[in-house]
Design a protein around this motif. Sequence first.
Motif, PDB file in Angstrom:
ATOM      1  N   GLU A   1       0.793  -1.221   0.000  1.00 26.66           N
ATOM      2  CA  GLU A   1       0.000   0.000   0.000  1.00 26.66           C
ATOM      3  C   GLU A   1       0.832   1.282   0.000  1.00 26.66           C
ATOM      4  O   GLU A   1       0.532   2.199  -0.746  1.00 26.66           O
ATOM      5  CB  GLU A   1      -1.017  -0.012   1.149  1.00 26.66           C
ATOM      6  N   PRO A   2       1.880   1.353   0.842  1.00 28.14           N
ATOM      7  CA  PRO A   2       2.655   2.601   0.805  1.00 28.14           C
ATOM      8  C   PRO A   2       3.210   2.902  -0.578  1.00 28.14           C
ATOM      9  O   PRO A   2       3.225   4.050  -1.010  1.00 28.14           O
ATOM     10  CB  PRO A   2       3.803   2.325   1.789  1.00 28.14           C
ATOM     11  N   LEU A   3       3.619   1.852  -1.294  1.00 28.13           N
ATOM     12  CA  LEU A   3       4.175   2.097  -2.621  1.00 28.13           C
ATOM     13  C   LEU A   3       3.113   2.532  -3.595  1.00 28.13           C
ATOM     14  O   LEU A   3       3.329   3.399  -4.446  1.00 28.13           O
ATOM     15  CB  LEU A   3       4.884   0.846  -3.134  1.00 28.13           C
ATOM     16  N   ALA A   4       1.950   1.887  -3.436  1.00 27.97           N
ATOM     17  CA  ALA A   4       0.851   2.294  -4.304  1.00 27.97           C
ATOM     18  C   ALA A   4       0.523   3.765  -4.063  1.00 27.97           C
ATOM     19  O   ALA A   4       0.172   4.502  -4.977  1.00 27.97           O
ATOM     20  CB  ALA A   4      -0.367   1.421  -4.037  1.00 27.97           C
ATOM     21  N   LEU A   5       0.669   4.162  -2.795  1.00 27.43           N
ATOM     22  CA  LEU A   5       0.399   5.544  -2.445  1.00 27.43           C
ATOM     23  C   LEU A   5       1.322   6.486  -3.215  1.00 27.43           C
ATOM     24  O   LEU A   5       0.906   7.528  -3.729  1.00 27.43           O
ATOM     25  CB  LEU A   5       0.634   5.709  -0.943  1.00 27.43           C
ATOM     26  N   ILE A   6       2.590   6.114  -3.311  1.00 26.92           N
ATOM     27  CA  ILE A   6       3.568   7.003  -3.946  1.00 26.92           C
ATOM     28  C   ILE A   6       3.598   6.817  -5.461  1.00 26.92           C
ATOM     29  O   ILE A   6       3.557   7.777  -6.220  1.00 26.92           O
ATOM     30  CB  ILE A   6       4.965   6.763  -3.347  1.00 26.92           C
ATOM     31  N   PHE A   7       3.658   5.571  -5.900  1.00 28.19           N
ATOM     32  CA  PHE A   7       3.830   5.328  -7.328  1.00 28.19           C
ATOM     33  C   PHE A   7       2.526   5.069  -8.062  1.00 28.19           C
ATOM     34  O   PHE A   7       2.530   4.867  -9.265  1.00 28.19           O
ATOM     35  CB  PHE A   7       4.772   4.142  -7.547  1.00 28.19           C
ATOM     36  N   GLY A   8       1.433   5.037  -7.326  1.00 23.21           N
ATOM     37  CA  GLY A   8       0.168   4.733  -7.967  1.00 23.21           C
ATOM     38  C   GLY A   8       0.098   3.254  -8.293  1.00 23.21           C
ATOM     39  O   GLY A   8       0.957   2.474  -7.911  1.00 23.21           O
ATOM     40  N   ILE A   9      -0.960   2.889  -9.011  1.00 25.88           N
ATOM     41  CA  ILE A   9      -1.173   1.486  -9.334  1.00 25.88           C
ATOM     42  C   ILE A   9      -0.608   1.232 -10.721  1.00 25.88           C
ATOM     43  O   ILE A   9      -0.733   2.067 -11.592  1.00 25.88           O
ATOM     44  CB  ILE A   9      -2.693   1.198  -9.330  1.00 25.88           C
ATOM     45  N   GLY A  10       0.047   0.093 -10.913  1.00 20.71           N
ATOM     46  CA  GLY A  10       0.505  -0.238 -12.256  1.00 20.71           C
ATOM     47  C   GLY A  10       1.875  -0.865 -12.272  1.00 20.71           C
ATOM     48  O   GLY A  10       2.440  -1.220 -11.230  1.00 20.71           O
ATOM     49  N   THR A  11       2.392  -0.978 -13.494  1.00 18.53           N
ATOM     50  CA  THR A  11       3.643  -1.703 -13.685  1.00 18.53           C
ATOM     51  C   THR A  11       4.793  -1.085 -12.902  1.00 18.53           C
ATOM     52  O   THR A  11       5.570  -1.793 -12.256  1.00 18.53           O
ATOM     53  CB  THR A  11       4.010  -1.710 -15.178  1.00 18.53           C
ATOM     54  N   ALA A  12       4.913   0.252 -12.975  1.00 14.78           N
ATOM     55  CA  ALA A  12       6.042   0.904 -12.328  1.00 14.78           C
ATOM     56  C   ALA A  12       6.062   0.571 -10.848  1.00 14.78           C
ATOM     57  O   ALA A  12       7.104   0.229 -10.271  1.00 14.78           O
ATOM     58  CB  ALA A  12       5.965   2.412 -12.517  1.00 14.78           C
ATOM     59  N   SER A  13       4.890   0.643 -10.227  1.00 14.82           N
ATOM     60  CA  SER A  13       4.776   0.322  -8.814  1.00 14.82           C
ATOM     61  C   SER A  13       5.228  -1.111  -8.556  1.00 14.82           C
ATOM     62  O   SER A  13       5.948  -1.386  -7.601  1.00 14.82           O
ATOM     63  CB  SER A  13       3.323   0.512  -8.397  1.00 14.82           C
ATOM     64  N   ALA A  14       4.796  -2.010  -9.434  1.00 14.41           N
ATOM     65  CA  ALA A  14       5.169  -3.418  -9.272  1.00 14.41           C
ATOM     66  C   ALA A  14       6.680  -3.584  -9.347  1.00 14.41           C
ATOM     67  O   ALA A  14       7.271  -4.343  -8.570  1.00 14.41           O
ATOM     68  CB  ALA A  14       4.490  -4.262 -10.350  1.00 14.41           C
ATOM     69  N   ILE A  15       7.313  -2.860 -10.280  1.00 15.24           N
ATOM     70  CA  ILE A  15       8.761  -3.014 -10.431  1.00 15.24           C
ATOM     71  C   ILE A  15       9.488  -2.455  -9.202  1.00 15.24           C
ATOM     72  O   ILE A  15      10.385  -3.104  -8.651  1.00 15.24           O
ATOM     73  CB  ILE A  15       9.257  -2.312 -11.715  1.00 15.24           C
ATOM     74  N   VAL A  16       9.075  -1.279  -8.760  1.00 14.09           N
ATOM     75  CA  VAL A  16       9.730  -0.671  -7.592  1.00 14.09           C
ATOM     76  C   VAL A  16       9.574  -1.588  -6.381  1.00 14.09           C
ATOM     77  O   VAL A  16      10.518  -1.864  -5.636  1.00 14.09           O
ATOM     78  CB  VAL A  16       9.132   0.714  -7.300  1.00 14.09           C
TER      79      VAL A  16
END
Lengths: 378, 667
Positions: free
Chosen positions: B210-225
């Motif tokens: 969730e914290p990452l989704a908060l910063i990077f939003g939902i999607g591929t980039a978030s998944a990679i980070v």
Amino acid sequence: MTQTRTYDDQNDGQKDGQKDGQRGGRNDGAPDGAGESALSVRDLWKIFGARADKVIGTPDADLPRKQLQAKTGCVAAVKDVSFDVRPGEVFVVMGLSGSGKSTLVRLLTRLIEPTAGTVTIGGEDVTKADAGRLRDLRRHHVAMVFQHFGLLPHRTVMDNVGFGLEVRGVAKGERRARAQEMVDLVGLAGNEGSFPDQLSGGMQQRVGLARALAVDPTLMMFDEPFSALDPLIRRDMQNEVIRLHHEVGKTMVFITHDLQEALKLGDRILIMRDGEIVQIGEPAEIVASPADDYVRDFVSDVPRSHVLTLRYVCRRPDGGDPGEGPALQADEVVRDAARQVLAAHGPVRVYDGEDFLGIVDDEDILRVVVAEEEAVGS
Amino acid sequence: MSTTVTRRPSAPPVREEQPRVEEHRPQHTFGRILAVVAVWVVGWAVLRGHQTLSLPGAQLSDFQKWLNGVKNSFDAARETNPAFKIVGGISDGLNWVFLHLQYLFSTPAPGRPVPEVGWVGVLAILVFVAFALAGVRCAVLVLLGTLAFGFLGYWQESIDTLLITLLAVLICVVIGVPIGIWMARSKGARAAITPVLDGMQTMPSFAYLEPLALIFGIGTASAIVLTVIYAVPPLIRITEHGIRGVSEGAVEASRSLGCTSPQLLRKVQLPMARRTIVVGVNQCMMAALAMAIIAAFVSGPGLGVPVMQSLAALDIGGAAVSGGLIVVVAIMLDRTTTAASERAELLARAGRRHVQTRRIVLAVLAVVTVVAIYVSRLRLSAAQFPSSPALQRPVSTFISSVTDTVVNSIEKATTAFANVVSYGLINPLQSVLAASPWWLSALAILALAYVLGGWRPAVTALVCEAVLLGVGLWNDSMITLTSVLVATILVVIVSVVLGVWMGRRRRVDTILRPFLDALQTIPPFVYLVPALALFPPSRFTAIVAALAYGVPIATKLVADGIRGVSPTSVEAAEASGATAWQMIAKVQLPMARAAVVLATNQGLLYVLSMVVIGGLVGGGSLGYFVVAGFSQDQLFGKGLAAGIAITALGIMLDRIARHAAARHGRV
């Protein structure tokens, strides 16, 4: 100097001999002209621990090791050591584990930084050298052989031997030629393509030896190079070092904990205990007049006839030089001279060069040999 | 009582140097634990149900509502805030790279009905790489595995999973290896970075979401980070370990020859640490794959999506097929990197002639690969994976029916087992933990932390409890804690039994160890599939999955510990006529205590991360909120709070276990 010691010193009994040894330990290490020595060490200290540099110069520095550690938390590995090594000499540093001998040899090229003191190699003050100068010194002038070989397992024998030249930036062709020469010299021909782990311990140390020789150093340092080897191989390697010393004539500083090895290889021996010098002298001198009980204990098992020279056995006759009978040189080892002395009718004269030192007879020889038998018997 | 006090002249204290004697304090740990538990149970019996701080699923605490607000303001700020420009830049960059990788290999490129490189080309590339890195056997494995992607109907998802994993690993290597080297060579860097890595590795994978989704939003980039953050610590650790493990002697000898620092690194340290670093890449890759699957929650592409959908629909067959493909990917990656690390040395040592032959073979294969790529761009049949034979449906139906049969036939046994564990362990434990007033549980946990590990973990526990309270998830945290404790107890029991057996019998070890190794390469997500096949969705299913996930590592540790017991001691006990049972109870287990404690510690962390993922199969509580946070916008704050709570729980358990291990693990 020790070589010019006279007859009088010899017969003055235990106490004086001891004092003499002490004196030898403190002063005799330094030759008259420091500029001539290949390596010169002055007032060298290594104290491990926080704020170690604060200890030197205070009364704490004179404390025995354990007390110093209890008081300051520092460990004095090398304490106020000074000595000189002459060009072409094999200088052995001997001591038990923990005596600071391995630290001492690392201080010489600053693999460990000294806390205080100076080290001069070939006239250059190593302790003042900057990083570049120091690297230069290590690349060209000093090479080291290690107890556990320190070979690079991912490189072949050839590439290990040439490693020193490689870091120096020598072109590949020249490097290989030189490495091949060294491989041949130490008797590893045919193993050029092997990897270290495919070789026996003795062969691995030959690689270490060749690697050190390859950079053509003026000074070679050996840190207990053979103590990890089997006794028989150790003897082979010792002979190998003696042979190489004859062939290439390098100045050598040799660290060992093995007295036999020290006596066998050393032109002079420095005995260390708890970081301090106990005695410096030739093998025969150390055996003949140990500086203290520690050294005496050490040398008690040594077959004296193998080490003592006639210099330490002869005595001044009542009537001066008898002027007749066979003559021998003072540096002759008792064992080698024994047959001649026993075969002669009457005493044999001992000379140091042209100078008459004294005479030895059967009695003197037998005293050394028989005393040895008794020592072994008890 | 005392009428006259004779005052003896007190002698001046004699301060002599005394030999230091280690004070031997008898430890009554077990008794103290019992005392704490007894007080707790009494308190629970009296005050049961009061002040439990339970919060119904759809209700949000103030903090959680505030988090929702944070999310909204983040979403709003994404367009305007300069800090988000950078994040947006990274995000766009990653998305762009991955999109073009997809165009190249997996999805129809713009202006084409198919990707730039068709399936034949992709297959050729993968086989070629496997052969070049790891040899013929791996190449065959990769060939079969890749064909399975297509025939089982998940070609695109599988290739996407591979792409995202490899891309993440590439980023990990670029970031992690230099950091590892830096840490190995600088004490300051090590001191600064090690605690960060500790923290990252204690966090269960779910807590990142969730914290990452908060910063990077939902999607591929978030998944990679997400994947990179999760997978980079082991690589850094192992790289550092490898560089520092280079023999002191070799380094000193090189320095004595006048090596410069870069020369030392390039010619000595890196080559000698190469094998270890490749092992690090292997670990990193496995972690990346595990996370890339879980990243399906933040709409990451790949095989995680079908597994999640099948699990949600209780379609065991479908989940088994897609989960099985994840295992195939894992095996392909694992075998290839392992073989590569083993071959690295061999290749370096191979003779000149061998090298030449190899070059020729590789050149020929490279030409074949290029031809395959070319053909796959020209012919549709080589571009699009043939739709027949389509094995997906028959295979998944078959698995479903077999599972049904098996499950039905053993239903009595499984139900009995589930009931025993539920009524015997879970319910009482959960009742005490969650139905006691919050302050009673909190105090009891603090007391246990103190008794087990001293004041340091007690302080950590205090802070973590404060966090659990602060995020408003105390009750749910206690329920999750129950599952974790139950699963850990089971893991320890099973792993001690198996581990002792393995440690005592070499044959058993040779038979079991490959299975345990294989189980360890499976990403945690996949464990849910068989668990769900055997049991209906409930917290118990999550516990079973956690059990399966934690047992392999713990068993191996125990077995190694038993094997490590000095043979002399065993021989001596045998000579004194010990029976097998006495040998185990009085010699082997006590002497392997350190290993058992370590196994418990590791098992605990594994279990925690799995119990949380179990939120997907009815595990409830914290894990469920993380899942729900993504599906329902208004629950996002609760999900984020759950992530924080999971982290706090993890750190608390880890610290207690670690200090307890340090204190009691001594042999």
